[in-house]
Write an enzyme that holds these catalytic residues in place. Structure first.
Site, PDB file in Angstrom:
ATOM      1  N   GLU A   7      13.553  23.646  12.075  1.00 27.51           N
ATOM      2  CA  GLU A   7      12.970  24.305  10.900  1.00 27.51           C
ATOM      3  C   GLU A   7      12.840  23.246   9.805  1.00 27.51           C
ATOM      4  O   GLU A   7      13.687  22.356   9.690  1.00 27.51           O
ATOM      5  CB  GLU A   7      13.899  25.423  10.405  1.00 27.51           C
ATOM      6  CG  GLU A   7      14.131  26.530  11.406  1.00 27.51           C
ATOM      7  CD  GLU A   7      12.893  27.382  11.672  1.00 27.51           C
ATOM      8  OE1 GLU A   7      12.074  27.545  10.755  1.00 27.51           O
ATOM      9  OE2 GLU A   7      12.749  27.869  12.806  1.00 27.51           O
ATOM     10  N   LEU A  48      33.136  15.736  11.375  1.00 27.24           N
ATOM     11  CA  LEU A  48      31.695  15.710  11.097  1.00 27.24           C
ATOM     12  C   LEU A  48      31.191  14.363  11.587  1.00 27.24           C
ATOM     13  O   LEU A  48      31.874  13.349  11.403  1.00 27.24           O
ATOM     14  CB  LEU A  48      31.450  15.828   9.587  1.00 27.24           C
ATOM     15  CG  LEU A  48      30.023  15.524   9.091  1.00 27.24           C
ATOM     16  CD1 LEU A  48      29.070  16.672   9.444  1.00 27.24           C
ATOM     17  CD2 LEU A  48      30.001  15.322   7.564  1.00 27.24           C
ATOM     18  N   ASP A  86      14.815  12.016  -0.583  1.00 23.00           N
ATOM     19  CA  ASP A  86      13.711  11.434  -1.358  1.00 23.00           C
ATOM     20  C   ASP A  86      13.887  11.768  -2.845  1.00 23.00           C
ATOM     21  O   ASP A  86      14.367  12.852  -3.194  1.00 23.00           O
ATOM     22  CB  ASP A  86      12.382  12.008  -0.841  1.00 23.00           C
ATOM     23  CG  ASP A  86      11.190  11.176  -1.304  1.00 23.00           C
ATOM     24  OD1 ASP A  86      11.389  10.103  -1.892  1.00 23.00           O
ATOM     25  OD2 ASP A  86      10.052  11.626  -1.082  1.00 23.00           O
ATOM     26  N   HIS A 104      19.175   4.685  -6.538  1.00 21.02           N
ATOM     27  CA  HIS A 104      19.687   4.641  -5.157  1.00 21.02           C
ATOM     28  C   HIS A 104      21.214   4.738  -5.144  1.00 21.02           C
ATOM     29  O   HIS A 104      21.797   5.361  -4.263  1.00 21.02           O
ATOM     30  CB  HIS A 104      19.231   3.353  -4.462  1.00 21.02           C
ATOM     31  CG  HIS A 104      17.744   3.311  -4.204  1.00 21.02           C
ATOM     32  ND1 HIS A 104      17.057   4.380  -3.658  1.00 21.02           N
ATOM     33  CD2 HIS A 104      16.817   2.340  -4.407  1.00 21.02           C
ATOM     34  CE1 HIS A 104      15.765   4.056  -3.546  1.00 21.02           C
ATOM     35  NE2 HIS A 104      15.598   2.839  -3.997  1.00 21.02           N
TER      36      HIS A 104
HETATM   37  C1  FPP Z   1      13.566   7.553  -1.101  1.00 21.78           C
HETATM   38  O1  FPP Z   1      13.508   7.813  -2.475  1.00 21.78           O
HETATM   39  C2  FPP Z   1      14.885   7.039  -0.810  1.00 21.78           C
HETATM   40  C3  FPP Z   1      15.137   5.877  -0.173  1.00 21.78           C
HETATM   41  C4  FPP Z   1      14.094   4.979   0.342  1.00 21.78           C
HETATM   42  C5  FPP Z   1      16.505   5.399   0.001  1.00 21.78           C
HETATM   43  C6  FPP Z   1      17.513   6.465   0.289  1.00 21.78           C
HETATM   44  C7  FPP Z   1      18.829   5.865   0.182  1.00 21.78           C
HETATM   45  C8  FPP Z   1      19.906   6.448  -0.350  1.00 21.78           C
HETATM   46  C9  FPP Z   1      19.957   7.825  -0.849  1.00 21.78           C
HETATM   47  C10 FPP Z   1      21.161   5.700  -0.399  1.00 21.78           C
HETATM   48  C11 FPP Z   1      21.795   5.780   0.948  1.00 21.78           C
HETATM   49  C12 FPP Z   1      23.004   5.077   0.949  1.00 21.78           C
HETATM   50  C13 FPP Z   1      23.727   4.745   2.007  1.00 21.78           C
HETATM   51  C14 FPP Z   1      25.053   4.254   1.793  1.00 21.78           C
HETATM   52  C15 FPP Z   1      23.299   4.863   3.379  1.00 21.78           C
HETATM   53  P1  FPP Z   1      12.564   6.965  -3.413  1.00 21.78           P
HETATM   54  O2  FPP Z   1      13.360   5.916  -4.056  1.00 21.78           O
HETATM   55  O3  FPP Z   1      11.364   6.529  -2.658  1.00 21.78           O
HETATM   56  O4  FPP Z   1      12.207   8.013  -4.490  1.00 21.78           O
HETATM   57  P2  FPP Z   1      10.837   8.188  -5.268  1.00 21.78           P
HETATM   58  O5  FPP Z   1       9.881   8.830  -4.297  1.00 21.78           O
HETATM   59  O6  FPP Z   1      11.217   9.097  -6.382  1.00 21.78           O
HETATM   60  O7  FPP Z   1      10.401   6.828  -5.752  1.00 21.78           O
END
Ligand code: FPP
Length: 241
Positions: free
Chosen positions: A208, A132, A21, A38
């Site tokens: 945990e 992994l 997040d 992202h």
């Molecule tokens: C939440 O942060 C994050 C997501 C909804 C997307 C997570 C995705 C990635 C880290 C990329 C993954 C990539 C692959 C290749 C699988 P947010 O954007 O809601 O953050 P905020 O709370 O600060 O707005």
């Protein structure tokens, strides 16, 4: 997989799960678009895979797209869908060199064709790798997973394959996505919130939980090691004394 204190290797962390997040806040602080946030988040996932492999963690499950994330703008949803394909194009070779097996959990029925193709190709080409297992929860919801398991078990009961009063937790767990994976030992959430947000609801029963303010793109080796040290200090009782 159903586990108890005896079947666990106390202190050894086999399965780490991460709620990634904070990409949006990371981008906002830098006056960048959420899409760039992202993208940096995806690059950090690549880094985390290497760190986990070095630390001999066997399973890493990450929450990349939840069943609730469809409520975001069409542009953001589209960016996240494209990102998954871009990620595997960019890092396919490295993931192979590192011996990383890919598995996706979640509902595939309403995903774009290019995402389904990416997922199937990544799973098939990596199935013999052993260093992994990276499990990506994509269009995943814990409640939906449990309902799907109940649905398929009820079909077996109706067909007479099992009696309803013989149903056990073990049988139920066999119908979940991660039936051959130990339950997560530690669930880390970046970005400071203290919620599971529908992530691995069944599997989290004895995990945990560790929440850290650090935003996902900034979560590196030092932050991971702080989480692992915290985990080692906890005394896990699995409901016993
Ligand atoms: C939440 O942060 C994050 C997501 C909804 C997307 C997570 C995705 C990635 C880290 C990329 C993954 C990539 C692959 C290749 C699988 P947010 O954007 O809601 O953050 P905020 O709370 O600060 O707005």
């Amino acid at each position: 997989m159903i586990e108890n204190a005896e079947s666990r290797n106390e202190g050894v962390l086999r399965h780490l799960a991460v709620i990634m997040d904070g990409n949006g806040r990371w981008a906002k602080k830098r006056h960048l678009s959420r899409e760039i946030g992202h993208r940096r988040g995806a690059e950090n996932l690549r880094t985390l895979c290497i760190l986990c492999r070095e630390r001999k963690i066997q399973y890493l499950t990450v929450y990349a797209f939840s069943t609730e994330n469809w409520k975001r703008s069409a542009a953001e949803v589209g960016a996240l869908m494209r990102l998954i394909t871009l990620f595997f194009r960019k890092y396919a070779e490295e993931l192979e060199q590192e011996g990383i097996r890919l598995q996706f959990i979640g509902d595939r029925t309403n995903l774009p064709a290019h995402v389904i193709e990416t997922i199937e190709q990544a799973e098939e080409s990596s199935k013999d790798r052993r260093m992994l297992r990276l499990i990506i929860a994509f269009n995943y919801g814990g409640r939906r997973e449990i309902v799907e398991a109940a649905r398929s078990l009820s079909l077996e009961i109706l067909a007479g394959a099992i009696r309803h009063d013989d149903l056990t937790e073990q049988m139920f767990a066999q119908h979940l996505y991660l039936s051959d994976v130990p339950d997560p030992d530690l669930i880390v959430r970046t970005g400071g919130e203290m919620r599971l947000s529908n992530f691995l609801l069944w599997q989290a029963a004895y995990a945990e939980f560790y929440s850290v303010d650090c935003l996902w793109p900034d979560f590196g080796a030092a932050e991971l090691d702080a989480a692992l040290d915290d985990y080692k200090r906890r005394h896990r009782r699995f409901g016993g004394r």
